[in-house]
Every structure is written in structure tokens, then in C-alpha cells.
Design an enzyme around this catalytic site. Sequence first.
Site, mmCIF file in Angstrom:
data_model
loop_
_atom_site.group_PDB
_atom_site.id
_atom_site.type_symbol
_atom_site.label_atom_id
_atom_site.label_comp_id
_atom_site.label_asym_id
_atom_site.label_seq_id
_atom_site.Cartn_x
_atom_site.Cartn_y
_atom_site.Cartn_z
ATOM 1 N N SER A 1 0.838 -1.207 0.000
ATOM 2 C CA SER A 1 0.000 0.000 0.000
ATOM 3 C C SER A 1 0.872 1.257 0.000
ATOM 4 O O SER A 1 2.003 1.244 0.485
ATOM 5 C CB SER A 1 -0.894 0.035 1.238
ATOM 6 N N ALA A 2 0.313 2.348 -0.514
ATOM 7 C CA ALA A 2 1.023 3.633 -0.505
ATOM 8 C C ALA A 2 1.196 4.089 0.952
ATOM 9 O O ALA A 2 0.282 3.902 1.771
ATOM 10 C CB ALA A 2 0.232 4.669 -1.281
#
Length: 208
Positions: A52-53
Site C-alpha cells: 500500500s502507498a
Amino acid sequence: MVSRLRDSGYIRSQRVADAMMVVPRHLFLPPEARENAYVDSPLHIGEGQTISAPHMVAIMAEALDLGPGQRVLEVGGGSGYHAAVMAELVRPGGMVYTIERIPPLAEMARKNLMEAGYSSLVEVIEGDGTMGLPEHAPYDRISVAAAAPDVPEPLKQQLADEGRMLVPVGGSWHQDLVMVMRSKGRFRIENLGGCIFVPLIGEHGHKP
Ligand code: SAM
């Protein structure tokens, strides 16, 4: 990366800043992706999946209000990075269980967590996380890192009283990050806004 996330308002607390400062994201990435480890972007980790970012990890960590001693269930372990950030936030005394459905990723997460020094704080379990992990329930916090068609019922049931769960809900075109709060046996749901995650695949998720 941390100061940029702070300036953009994604990191609001010193505790989340400290946790994200201390976890080496590059150790959770394949060698070819490491040069971009501190860019605020999701990155490929193999098997068609992504880490995930960082801004999403920050948003979720802030919203879950993680604290020392809590027992946490993560669904969608991926690289193990997000689990390590949560482990920092629940120490001392806390524990993170993370479930990953793709066996080579579960193995990679275990290796990454060991190299980064988190193997005693995070346990990686291979399987369908939409069923939860009854053997260690109830959980003070549940963090789901893939989008479900609806809030999976087994996860609701495994949430402790006064517990919180974050789960992206929706299909491929539109998803909302949903917070489920349990208090005295009742559930309250709050929509935290739009988000983009890979699909949660399983018995109480999307069909493969
Ligand atoms: N938290 C991860 C990290 O820090 O790298 C990123 C998670 S990635 C966005 C979502 C992950 O959810 C993928 O690795 C995918 O295989 C996994 N997944 C999808 N459905 C699942 C399920 N039913 N149970 C467990 N993992 C699942």
C-alpha cells in the site's frame, strides 16, 4: 517521506510519525523496487499484488488509534510492511496477526519481517482472512488491506468490545474506507471516504 506525509496532513500524531520513521520500507520491497521505497506510491511486490502507498498506511494507522498492548488482526499481509508499522504502535505488550492468502507472499512477508526485526511482534498466517482468525480473537483492532463487497461478518464477530475495524468496501470502480466500531454488542459504521485497494478474495469476499 514522513515529513511530506506530515505536511500533507496524512500523519497527525507523533506516535505514527515515529513508527513510520523507524520501519525500513525498503526491506519490504523486491530489490528492483527499492529505489522508490520512500516515494508515496503503491509498488509491485509480485503475484500481481502491491504494497500500500505510505499515505494509506498513515491514514489507517491514525484512524485506528493503535496503542500499547493491543491485539491486532490484519487481513492482507502482502509484504509485511503495514503489519510492522502497526507492531511499532502496539508495543510494548501488543501483537499483530496478519493473514495472507497467497502462499509465496506469506513466505516473503515472514522473511521481510525477520530481516527488519519484527518476527516476535508479528505472526504471519497463510489463509483466507475473510474468515478472521478465531484462535486469537477477540481483536482490539482489525485492519483490512483489500476491498470487500461488504463488511465480512466473521471479522465483525471477532472484534472486541470497544474495538475498531477498518475495511475498504466496494467493487473495482468505487470503494469506501469504512470504520466499524463495536460498543456493548452494537456496531456503529462510519464512512471515511473513497479509496482504492485490490480485491479481498475469499469466502466472505469477492469470488476468485
Ligand atoms: N498490507 C500489505 C503490505 O503492507 O504490503 C499490502 C496489502 S495488498 C494491498 C492486499 C493483499 O491482500 C494482497 O497481498 C492479497 O493477496 C491479500 N488478500 C486478498 N484477499 C485476501 C484474503 N481473503 N485473505 C488474506 N489476504 C488476502
